[in-house]
Write a protein that holds these residues in place. Structure first.
Motif, PDB file in Angstrom:
ATOM      1  N   CYS A 147       0.833  -1.210   0.000  1.00 18.64           N
ATOM      2  CA  CYS A 147       0.000   0.000   0.000  1.00 18.64           C
ATOM      3  C   CYS A 147       0.864   1.256   0.000  1.00 18.64           C
ATOM      4  O   CYS A 147       0.589   2.216  -0.736  1.00 18.64           O
ATOM      5  CB  CYS A 147      -0.915   0.014   1.224  1.00 18.64           C
ATOM      6  N   LYS A 148       1.904   1.269   0.812  1.00 20.73           N
ATOM      7  CA  LYS A 148       2.769   2.446   0.882  1.00 20.73           C
ATOM      8  C   LYS A 148       3.495   2.678  -0.442  1.00 20.73           C
ATOM      9  O   LYS A 148       3.714   3.822  -0.845  1.00 20.73           O
ATOM     10  CB  LYS A 148       3.779   2.291   2.022  1.00 20.73           C
ATOM     11  N   ARG A 149       3.843   1.602  -1.131  1.00 17.87           N
ATOM     12  CA  ARG A 149       4.489   1.753  -2.433  1.00 17.87           C
ATOM     13  C   ARG A 149       3.517   2.356  -3.446  1.00 17.87           C
ATOM     14  O   ARG A 149       3.900   3.203  -4.256  1.00 17.87           O
ATOM     15  CB  ARG A 149       5.013   0.404  -2.925  1.00 17.87           C
ATOM     16  N   TYR A 150       2.266   1.918  -3.394  1.00 21.15           N
ATOM     17  CA  TYR A 150       1.249   2.518  -4.264  1.00 21.15           C
ATOM     18  C   TYR A 150       1.072   4.000  -3.931  1.00 21.15           C
ATOM     19  O   TYR A 150       0.936   4.847  -4.819  1.00 21.15           O
ATOM     20  CB  TYR A 150      -0.086   1.797  -4.093  1.00 21.15           C
ATOM     21  N   GLU A 151       1.049   4.294  -2.652  1.00 23.32           N
ATOM     22  CA  GLU A 151       0.892   5.680  -2.212  1.00 23.32           C
ATOM     23  C   GLU A 151       2.033   6.543  -2.737  1.00 23.32           C
ATOM     24  O   GLU A 151       1.811   7.642  -3.260  1.00 23.32           O
ATOM     25  CB  GLU A 151       0.843   5.713  -0.687  1.00 23.32           C
ATOM     26  N   GLU A 152       3.251   6.048  -2.603  1.00 24.36           N
ATOM     27  CA  GLU A 152       4.424   6.785  -3.076  1.00 24.36           C
ATOM     28  C   GLU A 152       4.418   6.948  -4.594  1.00 24.36           C
ATOM     29  O   GLU A 152       4.955   7.929  -5.126  1.00 24.36           O
ATOM     30  CB  GLU A 152       5.695   6.058  -2.630  1.00 24.36           C
ATOM     31  N   ALA A 153       3.792   5.998  -5.288  1.00 28.14           N
ATOM     32  CA  ALA A 153       3.723   6.066  -6.753  1.00 28.14           C
ATOM     33  C   ALA A 153       2.664   7.052  -7.233  1.00 28.14           C
ATOM     34  O   ALA A 153       2.592   7.350  -8.424  1.00 28.14           O
ATOM     35  CB  ALA A 153       3.437   4.682  -7.324  1.00 28.14           C
ATOM     36  N   GLY A 154       1.830   7.533  -6.312  1.00 29.09           N
ATOM     37  CA  GLY A 154       0.812   8.503  -6.690  1.00 29.09           C
ATOM     38  C   GLY A 154      -0.560   7.922  -6.945  1.00 29.09           C
ATOM     39  O   GLY A 154      -1.439   8.605  -7.485  1.00 29.09           O
ATOM     40  N   ALA A 155      -0.767   6.646  -6.566  1.00 27.13           N
ATOM     41  CA  ALA A 155      -2.079   6.029  -6.762  1.00 27.13           C
ATOM     42  C   ALA A 155      -3.133   6.756  -5.936  1.00 27.13           C
ATOM     43  O   ALA A 155      -2.845   7.324  -4.879  1.00 27.13           O
ATOM     44  CB  ALA A 155      -2.040   4.553  -6.373  1.00 27.13           C
ATOM     45  N   PHE A 156      -4.356   6.712  -6.417  1.00 27.65           N
ATOM     46  CA  PHE A 156      -5.493   7.306  -5.717  1.00 27.65           C
ATOM     47  C   PHE A 156      -6.025   6.358  -4.646  1.00 27.65           C
ATOM     48  O   PHE A 156      -6.421   6.763  -3.557  1.00 27.65           O
ATOM     49  CB  PHE A 156      -6.571   7.652  -6.750  1.00 27.65           C
ATOM     50  N   GLY A 157      -6.022   5.059  -4.951  1.00 23.07           N
ATOM     51  CA  GLY A 157      -6.549   4.088  -4.003  1.00 23.07           C
ATOM     52  C   GLY A 157      -6.100   2.689  -4.361  1.00 23.07           C
ATOM     53  O   GLY A 157      -5.364   2.478  -5.333  1.00 23.07           O
ATOM     54  N   VAL A 158      -6.548   1.715  -3.563  1.00 19.25           N
ATOM     55  CA  VAL A 158      -6.293   0.309  -3.868  1.00 19.25           C
ATOM     56  C   VAL A 158      -7.523  -0.512  -3.523  1.00 19.25           C
ATOM     57  O   VAL A 158      -8.247  -0.205  -2.572  1.00 19.25           O
ATOM     58  CB  VAL A 158      -5.085  -0.283  -3.090  1.00 19.25           C
ATOM     59  N   GLU A 159      -7.750  -1.542  -4.316  1.00 23.38           N
ATOM     60  CA  GLU A 159      -8.700  -2.571  -3.923  1.00 23.38           C
ATOM     61  C   GLU A 159      -7.967  -3.487  -2.960  1.00 23.38           C
ATOM     62  O   GLU A 159      -6.903  -4.013  -3.297  1.00 23.38           O
ATOM     63  CB  GLU A 159      -9.183  -3.355  -5.142  1.00 23.38           C
ATOM     64  N   ILE A 160      -8.499  -3.654  -1.768  1.00 23.25           N
ATOM     65  CA  ILE A 160      -7.879  -4.522  -0.770  1.00 23.25           C
ATOM     66  C   ILE A 160      -8.806  -5.722  -0.602  1.00 23.25           C
ATOM     67  O   ILE A 160      -9.929  -5.593  -0.129  1.00 23.25           O
ATOM     68  CB  ILE A 160      -7.602  -3.770   0.551  1.00 23.25           C
ATOM     69  N   GLU A 161      -8.340  -6.881  -1.053  1.00 23.45           N
ATOM     70  CA  GLU A 161      -9.223  -8.041  -1.205  1.00 23.45           C
ATOM     71  C   GLU A 161      -8.843  -9.191  -0.279  1.00 23.45           C
ATOM     72  O   GLU A 161      -7.684  -9.620  -0.236  1.00 23.45           O
ATOM     73  CB  GLU A 161      -9.203  -8.513  -2.664  1.00 23.45           C
ATOM     74  N   VAL A 162      -9.837  -9.693   0.440  1.00 22.71           N
ATOM     75  CA  VAL A 162      -9.725 -10.855   1.330  1.00 22.71           C
ATOM     76  C   VAL A 162      -8.507 -10.729   2.248  1.00 22.71           C
ATOM     77  O   VAL A 162      -7.614 -11.578   2.274  1.00 22.71           O
ATOM     78  CB  VAL A 162      -9.698 -12.182   0.532  1.00 22.71           C
ATOM     79  N   VAL A 163      -8.499  -9.648   2.978  1.00 20.62           N
ATOM     80  CA  VAL A 163      -7.494  -9.368   4.006  1.00 20.62           C
ATOM     81  C   VAL A 163      -8.243  -9.287   5.332  1.00 20.62           C
ATOM     82  O   VAL A 163      -9.375  -8.782   5.372  1.00 20.62           O
ATOM     83  CB  VAL A 163      -6.767  -8.034   3.697  1.00 20.62           C
ATOM     84  N   PRO A 164      -7.688  -9.782   6.439  1.00 22.32           N
ATOM     85  CA  PRO A 164      -8.391  -9.704   7.721  1.00 22.32           C
ATOM     86  C   PRO A 164      -8.863  -8.289   8.041  1.00 22.32           C
ATOM     87  O   PRO A 164      -8.147  -7.312   7.797  1.00 22.32           O
ATOM     88  CB  PRO A 164      -7.338 -10.192   8.721  1.00 22.32           C
TER      89      PRO A 164
END
Length: 227
Positions: A147-164
Motif C-alpha cells: 500500500c505504501k508503495r502505491y501511495e508513493e507512486a501517486g495512486a489514488f486508491g487500492v482494492e484490498i481483497e480478502v485481508v483480515p
C-alpha cells in the motif's frame, strides 16, 4: 433532487468520514439498477463506459473501468494509452493491477489510478492461491508495504481483497490511499461487491464475503420453464 457525481477530490476528502458503496456491473440492466438504488461507485467493463449512453443511464455514478493485466499490448505504454482512452470516455478513475512503475507512469500523467493488494486473482499463485492474505504478522506487513508503495507512486486508491478486517482497519489509519474493501472488513473506505453475487446470477463459485440479496438465476430459469 438529483445526486451529484463525486469527484476524486470529494472521495479523498471523505476518507474516514463515511463509507461509500461500490458494485461491479456487467450490463445496462445492472448499471441502471445501481443508479436507481443509490450505489455510489461502479466498476464497469470498458466497452460499457465507451458507449454514448453510459452517462444517460448512470449520471451520478463514480465510474471505474478495469482491464485484465494480461489483456494489454505492452506494460506501461499500453496501460497509459488505455488510461487516456478511459478518461476521455468519462471514467472517474481506472483500475490497474500492473506494476508499481506502470501505476506511477499513469499517475504522473494525472490519471487517478486504483491498484490492488491482498488476494489478487490473476497472480494469487504467489500468495498461495485463492485464500486470505495478511493473516500472519509478516503477511500483514507485506500488504501494508505494498500500500505504501502505491501511495508513493501517486495512486489514488487500492482494492484490498480478502485481508483480515483488523489489518484493513489498521492500514486505513496509516495511508492516504482510498481503500476499496472486497471481503476485507468494514475498516476500509468503501464496501465493494460484485453484482452477480449480490443478485444471485453467478453460476460459479460465490465468495464467502459476498451477500446474496436475490436469486435472479432461479427467476430466469422459472421464466424460461414457463415459456
Amino acid at each position: 433532487m438529483a445526486r451529484r457525481k463525486p469527484t476524486v477530490a470529494d472521495v479523498r476528502a471523505n476518507k474516514g468520514k463515511f463509507q461509500y458503496t461500490m458494485m461491479r456491473t456487467e450490463n445496462w440492466e445492472e448499471l441502471e439498477a445501481a443508479e436507481a438504488a443509490g450505489i455510489d461507485m461502479v466498476s464497469v467493463p470498458p466497452e460499457l463506459l465507451k458507449d454514448a449512453r453510459f452517462r444517460e443511464v448512470a449520471p451520478s455514478l463514480f465510474a471505474v473501468p478495469g482491464l485484465p493485466l494480461w489483456a494489454n499490448d505492452g506494460p506501461a505504454d499500453g496501460f497509459l494509452r488505455w488510461g487516456f482512452e478511459m478518461m476521455r470516455a468519462g471514467a472517474d478513475a481506472v483500475y490497474c493491477a500492473a506494476s508499481i512503475a506502470t501505476v506511477k507512469r499513469m499517475a504522473d500523467e494525472g490519471i487517478p489510478v486504483i491498484g490492488h493488494v491482498g488476494l489478487i486473482p490473476h497472480t494469487c499463485t504467489w500468495t498461495g492461491g485463492f485464500r486470505a492474505v495478511g493473516k500472519t504478522a509478516e503477511g500483514a506487513a507485506q500488504v501494508y508495504e505494498r500500500c505504501k508503495r502505491y501511495e508513493e507512486a501517486g495512486a489514488f486508491g487500492v482494492e484490498i481483497e480478502v485481508v483480515p478486517a483488523e489489518v484493513t482497519a489498521e492500514i486505513a489509519k496509516h495511508t492516504s490511499l482510498f481503500l476499496f474493501s472486497m471481503g476485507a472488513g468494514t475498516g476500509g473506505d468503501c464496501q465493494y461487491l460484485f453484482g452477480t453475487d449480490v443478485l444471485g446470477t453467478n453460476s460459479g463459485h460465490v465468495p464467502r464475503h459476498a451477500k446474496q440479496y436475490a436469486n435472479l438465476a432461479g427467476e430466469f430459469e422459472r421464466i424460461q420453464q414457463m415459456r
